[in-house]
Design a protein around this motif. Structure first.
Motif, PDB file in Angstrom:
ATOM      1  N   THR A   1       0.824  -1.204   0.000  1.00 33.81           N
ATOM      2  CA  THR A   1       0.000   0.000   0.000  1.00 33.81           C
ATOM      3  C   THR A   1       0.862   1.259   0.000  1.00 33.81           C
ATOM      4  O   THR A   1       2.090   1.188   0.011  1.00 33.81           O
TER       5      THR A   1
ATOM      6  N   SER B   1      -1.866   5.889  -4.676  1.00 28.58           N
ATOM      7  CA  SER B   1      -3.238   5.937  -5.186  1.00 28.58           C
ATOM      8  C   SER B   1      -3.412   4.947  -6.333  1.00 28.58           C
ATOM      9  O   SER B   1      -2.429   4.464  -6.918  1.00 28.58           O
ATOM     10  N   ASP B   2      -4.666   4.650  -6.655  1.00 21.24           N
ATOM     11  CA  ASP B   2      -4.937   3.748  -7.771  1.00 21.24           C
ATOM     12  C   ASP B   2      -4.467   4.366  -9.082  1.00 21.24           C
ATOM     13  O   ASP B   2      -4.000   3.660  -9.982  1.00 21.24           O
ATOM     14  N   LYS B   3      -4.570   5.700  -9.179  1.00 24.31           N
ATOM     15  CA  LYS B   3      -4.099   6.387 -10.383  1.00 24.31           C
ATOM     16  C   LYS B   3      -2.600   6.177 -10.572  1.00 24.31           C
ATOM     17  O   LYS B   3      -2.114   5.906 -11.685  1.00 24.31           O
TER      18      LYS B   3
ATOM     19  N   ARG C   1      -0.842   3.699  -9.306  1.00 23.54           N
ATOM     20  CA  ARG C   1      -0.639   2.282  -9.599  1.00 23.54           C
ATOM     21  C   ARG C   1      -0.828   2.004 -11.086  1.00 23.54           C
ATOM     22  O   ARG C   1      -0.008   1.319 -11.714  1.00 23.54           O
ATOM     23  N   GLN C   2      -1.907   2.540 -11.664  1.00 17.50           N
ATOM     24  CA  GLN C   2      -2.179   2.328 -13.076  1.00 17.50           C
ATOM     25  C   GLN C   2      -1.084   2.925 -13.952  1.00 17.50           C
ATOM     26  O   GLN C   2      -0.686   2.340 -14.968  1.00 17.50           O
TER      27      GLN C   2
END
Length: 334
Positions: free
Chosen positions: A27, A30-32, A34-35
């Motif tokens: 962790t 952010s997911d952004k 990560r992408q």
């Protein structure tokens, strides 16, 4: 020249630590982000250097799995859950076949130690004292699945075999059956062989049905032994109306013999199995059975193991749920 983690971080405009955390499913981003990192990795064709990572972390990101019979439907279902969880957390899996009665277990443990695996999932076999001493000496984390032990520091994931066998037998009783035979697993097996027969016997006793020793035969959990056990039961000329088999493979052996001899299932004899492997719903008629969530059990065992590897903390035991899956091999007596 192959791109490095530093190259990925520079192109994605993030820190090397962030790329590392994304690669290890940790962790802190952010997911952004990560992408973006994953997209950059794909565009650049970056491949993590597992050897270099191992030198830094002193880990190989590899776990060993020991099975007594790798080719069985039971083992395949467990392995699916183990591999799926391991893959999603960037671990590789090395599978060892310990053979019947653990003939090669000590050799397999030596091989896994030489390969410097980070942890071991020990499946469907009793953790004998000699195995425990070897494992304790190495300090490698171990989790048992479809097995249990009193040895300290070794968690396990399994169903309550006595309770599940009790429920299978009581299910037949509730359908009106009183002359119920059982095909047990390996007679000396303390993990699944003995407890399942004990569950069967207790269900009979609790429902006022006398236990008859000649109603029980034993196999080795495999298909061929199920065929042989069915033939043995028939040779005893017992007036049975139902059979509880301690594994689906043995239950399918019962169905096979029944078809060959013109015995109708469930009109002449009802059959219930144990495991709910994929084959159980593929045979004709589809097999009523006790479901133990094998893939989920494998996944849970792998999750516990990786957590122990990365935190150094001992995980807790898990008793997995079971339930009856009704299909078409049990009929209700009038």
């Amino acid at each position: 020249m192959n791109p490095t983690i530093k190259d990925v971080a520079k192109k994605a405009n993030v820190s090397i630590a962030t790329v590392s955390r994304v690669l290890n499913n940790l962790t802190g981003y952010s997911d952004k982000t990560r992408q973006k990192v994953l997209r950059t990795i794909e565009e650049m064709g970056y491949q993590p250097n597992m050897i270099a990572r191992g030198l830094i972390s002193k880990r190989t990101q590899t776990i060993g799995v020991l099975f007594p019979n790798v080719s069985s439907s039971f083992s395949s279902a467990l392995l699916h859950g183990i591999e799926e969880f391991a893959y999603n957390h960037n671990y590789s899996v090395v599978v060892c076949n310990t053979d019947e009665d653990g003939k090669r277990t000590l050799k397999c443990l030596q091989v896994l130690r030489e390969k410097q695996v980070d942890g071991i999932v020990f499946a469907s076999e009793q953790l004998k004292d000699e195995y425990y001493k070897v494992l304790a000496a190495t300090g490698i984390p171990v989790v048992l699945v479809s097995s249990e032990t009193d040895h300290p520091g070794i968690p396990y994931v399994k169903v309550d075999d006595r309770a599940a066998a009790y429920d299978a037998t009581e299910y037949l009783i509730q359908k009106g059956h009183r002359r119920i035979a059982m095909i047990g697993g390996t007679e000396s097996d303390p993990l699944a062989g003995v407890p399942r027969v004990e569950g069967y016997m207790k269900a009979l006793t609790d429902n006022g049905i006398p236990f008859q020793e000649d109603y029980v035969v034993y196999g080795d959990f495999g298909f061929d032994s199920g065929c042989a056990a069915m033939e043995e039961l028939l040779s005893r000329s017992l007036d049975i109306t139902a059979i509880f088999a301690a594994s689906d493979e043995m239950a399918i052996g019962v169905l096979s013999v029944a078809v060959r001899l013109g015995i109708r299932i469930p009109e002449d004899i009802s059959v219930i199995g144990y495991d709910n492997v994929k084959l159980a719903e593929m045979v004709a008629p589809p097999l009523t059975t006790v479901n133990q969530p094998l893939s989920e059990m494998g996944s849970t065992a792998c999750e516990k193991l990786i957590d122990m590897i990365e935190t150094g903390l001992i995980a807790q035991h898990t008793i997995a749920p079971h339930h009856i899956v009704e299909r078409q091999t049990v009929r209700t007596l009038d």
